[in-house]
Scaffold this motif. Structure first.
Motif, mmCIF file in Angstrom:
data_model
loop_
_atom_site.group_PDB
_atom_site.id
_atom_site.type_symbol
_atom_site.label_atom_id
_atom_site.label_comp_id
_atom_site.label_asym_id
_atom_site.label_seq_id
_atom_site.Cartn_x
_atom_site.Cartn_y
_atom_site.Cartn_z
ATOM 1 N N ARG A 45 0.831 -1.213 0.000
ATOM 2 C CA ARG A 45 0.000 0.000 0.000
ATOM 3 C C ARG A 45 0.859 1.255 0.000
ATOM 4 N NH1 ARG A 45 -3.343 -0.115 4.756
ATOM 5 N NH2 ARG A 45 -1.990 -1.731 5.545
ATOM 6 N N ILE A 46 1.948 1.239 0.744
ATOM 7 C CA ILE A 46 2.852 2.388 0.774
ATOM 8 C C ILE A 46 3.569 2.543 -0.566
ATOM 9 C CG2 ILE A 46 4.971 3.273 1.860
ATOM 10 C CD1 ILE A 46 3.732 1.996 4.514
ATOM 11 N N GLY A 47 3.868 1.430 -1.213
ATOM 12 C CA GLY A 47 4.463 1.491 -2.545
ATOM 13 C C GLY A 47 3.547 2.169 -3.552
ATOM 14 N N GLU A 48 2.259 1.852 -3.495
ATOM 15 C CA GLU A 48 1.293 2.506 -4.385
ATOM 16 C C GLU A 48 1.236 4.001 -4.111
ATOM 17 O OE1 GLU A 48 -2.413 0.454 -3.849
ATOM 18 O OE2 GLU A 48 -1.621 -1.416 -4.661
ATOM 19 N N LEU A 49 1.225 4.369 -2.847
ATOM 20 C CA LEU A 49 1.239 5.779 -2.462
ATOM 21 C C LEU A 49 2.492 6.474 -2.996
ATOM 22 C CD1 LEU A 49 0.612 8.303 -0.610
ATOM 23 C CD2 LEU A 49 1.956 7.103 1.123
ATOM 24 N N ALA A 50 3.633 5.856 -2.806
ATOM 25 C CA ALA A 50 4.897 6.451 -3.240
ATOM 26 C C ALA A 50 4.910 6.667 -4.747
ATOM 27 C CB ALA A 50 6.069 5.566 -2.804
ATOM 28 N N GLU A 51 4.347 5.721 -5.486
ATOM 29 C CA GLU A 51 4.274 5.888 -6.940
ATOM 30 C C GLU A 51 3.388 7.073 -7.301
ATOM 31 O OE1 GLU A 51 5.748 4.112 -9.752
ATOM 32 O OE2 GLU A 51 7.096 3.903 -8.032
ATOM 33 N N ARG A 52 2.247 7.209 -6.627
ATOM 34 C CA ARG A 52 1.355 8.341 -6.904
ATOM 35 C C ARG A 52 2.043 9.674 -6.595
ATOM 36 N NH1 ARG A 52 -2.380 5.102 -4.229
ATOM 37 N NH2 ARG A 52 -2.369 6.468 -2.410
#
Length: 95
Positions: A45-52
């Protein structure tokens, strides 16, 4: 252009974050989750946030313990982007 935070700005920014510490070079937080699976889910979930955000923390996974390190490498230290990322990480971990 993103600017480095001075020590006073960083100290004020850290007061609103849960468990984050550091200096003008880097901020970090360690969190223990209930299981390895929960840790992996949080990282995803944090990876998705970081990409955004197009701003990525360094993450160390040790079984159910996650260690986050944030700095704006292009600037050589902590910027407002790091404080915003840390706040978003806190929100994900609290959910």
């Amino acid at each position: 252009m993103v600017e480095l935070l001075n020590p006073g700005e960083l100290e004020r920014g850290l007061t609103g974050l849960h468990g984050w510490t550091g200096d003008v070079h880097e901020i970090s937080r360690t969190v223990n989750l209930p299981s390895f699976a929960a840790a992996l889910d949080a990282v995803a979930r944090i990876g998705e946030l970081a990409e955004r955000m197009n701003h990525h923390p360094d993450i160390d996974i040790r079984y159910q313990t996650l260690m986050f390190h944030c700095a704006t490498h292009a600037c050589g230290g902590v910027t407002d982007l790091d404080l915003r990322l840390a706040a978003e990480i806190d929100s994900i971990l609290a959910a």
